[in-house]
Design an enzyme around this catalytic site. Sequence first.
Site, PDB file in Angstrom:
ATOM      1  N   GLU A 150       0.846  -1.197   0.000  1.00 51.28           N
ATOM      2  CA  GLU A 150       0.000   0.000   0.000  1.00 51.28           C
ATOM      3  C   GLU A 150       0.877   1.242   0.000  1.00 51.28           C
ATOM      4  O   GLU A 150       1.859   1.313   0.738  1.00 51.28           O
ATOM      5  CB  GLU A 150      -0.894   0.084   1.250  1.00 51.28           C
ATOM      6  CG  GLU A 150      -2.037  -0.889   1.334  1.00 51.28           C
ATOM      7  CD  GLU A 150      -2.868  -0.645   2.601  1.00 51.28           C
ATOM      8  OE1 GLU A 150      -2.772   0.467   3.174  1.00 51.28           O
ATOM      9  OE2 GLU A 150      -3.597  -1.563   3.011  1.00 51.28           O
ATOM     10  N   LYS A 173     -15.700   3.933   5.273  1.00 50.24           N
ATOM     11  CA  LYS A 173     -14.564   3.712   6.160  1.00 50.24           C
ATOM     12  C   LYS A 173     -14.653   4.654   7.357  1.00 50.24           C
ATOM     13  O   LYS A 173     -15.094   5.797   7.241  1.00 50.24           O
ATOM     14  CB  LYS A 173     -13.246   3.931   5.411  1.00 50.24           C
ATOM     15  CG  LYS A 173     -12.991   2.915   4.313  1.00 50.24           C
ATOM     16  CD  LYS A 173     -11.568   2.967   3.807  1.00 50.24           C
ATOM     17  CE  LYS A 173     -10.636   2.313   4.790  1.00 50.24           C
ATOM     18  NZ  LYS A 173      -9.264   2.163   4.249  1.00 50.24           N
ATOM     19  N   GLU A 200      -9.242   8.840   5.426  1.00 53.18           N
ATOM     20  CA  GLU A 200      -9.461   7.410   5.195  1.00 53.18           C
ATOM     21  C   GLU A 200     -10.476   7.153   4.087  1.00 53.18           C
ATOM     22  O   GLU A 200     -10.445   6.107   3.442  1.00 53.18           O
ATOM     23  CB  GLU A 200      -9.929   6.729   6.481  1.00 53.18           C
ATOM     24  CG  GLU A 200      -8.842   6.511   7.500  1.00 53.18           C
ATOM     25  CD  GLU A 200      -7.790   5.532   7.005  1.00 53.18           C
ATOM     26  OE1 GLU A 200      -8.153   4.457   6.501  1.00 53.18           O
ATOM     27  OE2 GLU A 200      -6.587   5.847   7.110  1.00 53.18           O
TER      28      GLU A 200
END
Length: 468
Positions: A343, A400, A406
């Site tokens: 990520e 989220k 986020e």
Amino acid sequence: MIKISKSCKRENGNQISLQKQMSPVFLRGNKQLKKNVQKNLGSYAAFISICKKIVHQTTKQCGVAGILESWHIWLWPPFAGFSSFSSIFQVCILASFISIRGLGVGINYGQIANDLPAPSRVASLLSSLNITRVKLYDADPNVLSAFANTQVDFVIGIGNELLQKMSDPSQAQAWLEQHVKPYTPQTKITCITVGNEVLTGNDTQHLLPYLLPAMQSVNAAVTNLGLNKEISVTTAHSFAILSSSFPPSSGAFRPDLAEYIQSILNFHTQTHSPFLINAYPFFAYKASPAEISLSYALFQPSPGTIDATTNLHYDNMLFAQIDAVYAAIKAMGHSDIQVKVSETGWPSKGDVDEVGATPENARLYNSNLLKRIQQNQGTPARSSVPLDIYVFALFNEDLKTGPVSERNYGLFYPDGTPVYNVGLQGYIPPPRMEYSSSKRNQERAYRMTYKFEDDEENNEAFRPKDDF
């Protein structure tokens, strides 16, 4: 003979619209063009091969910008029968994008949202973007089915909540029998992540003893299915597992996690599987905006930093973070484990205290990262090893929890439009629904604009096989 002419004029002297030429609509709807290509070259595969050589020659002379901005490419004699050079130019621009956009980049496909398109539509979007590596956080059967018989490689995930069960070999075997076996080989599953950021999560500390046994059980189950040559088993870590990361050569893992990490590294050596790290320069910049250069974090021109121990120069933070992980692994006695970035990304929006979370910074970070990947760059300490990175994320995810950032890491909105421009212009087909006759005709017209028809729709020659 290939002639490259520095011109972007039509035969009649009118300026060519680059936006129109970059569009795949012309080629997809022009059957006469297809006949001309097949008549002169025998197949689309030969055509793409020649176009890639042209792209290589042009980029060598004037760079990618030369293709995208002002270069008129002529082919002859194969295309002497075309009615206008603009047709040739447009076809070559398309081929250029096949080569240029076929980046060695993966994408994280998170689904914590209530407005995402169906997996079949996502498959069309990723195909239009020429992205062939996708990472999931689960093993969603709808996604795996939608991507059957495509060229997309999948990393699938086993959630943290299943770790205790997966430490039981029989449970791990049952999970693979249900979530992997039915979808292979039609869907290309290449890796399974067992848990995500388990070692550093506030709510996962009780799972630490189960992590390695779960990885071992899943790997054994993969072997039992005869898939160990196709599928690797690993887990993804937060960058917070490091106690030291600067300078990169001083990289070290947290002492309180050393016992678990050493066992995991032994597992990677035994199974030849990669070590996955989630690395976000954004977090470091947000925490210390006065000490960290924004340009350094965004791959923008900056003085960078020099590691006094190795004398290596770092012009961006992500590369320094990756090399810090390599150094930490080496400090534990391992030098044969590849580090992959599972990520990385930059949010386009954040809370008031989330400094730097803007669309422009997100655009700069991801577009600059894509350029580095396209250039097959390695880090200063591993210059011969091209970056292996999964960008976070494909879509904004509105469900989220946590800070505003986020929910705003996506490159795209759920309707397929870019949140900001990083040069990846894709398309997404409309949802399949029951329509009246007039509505059905409208949808058919829409599909004809954006998709190959009949045998052209399945022509594999336009799918590059060697870009990843």
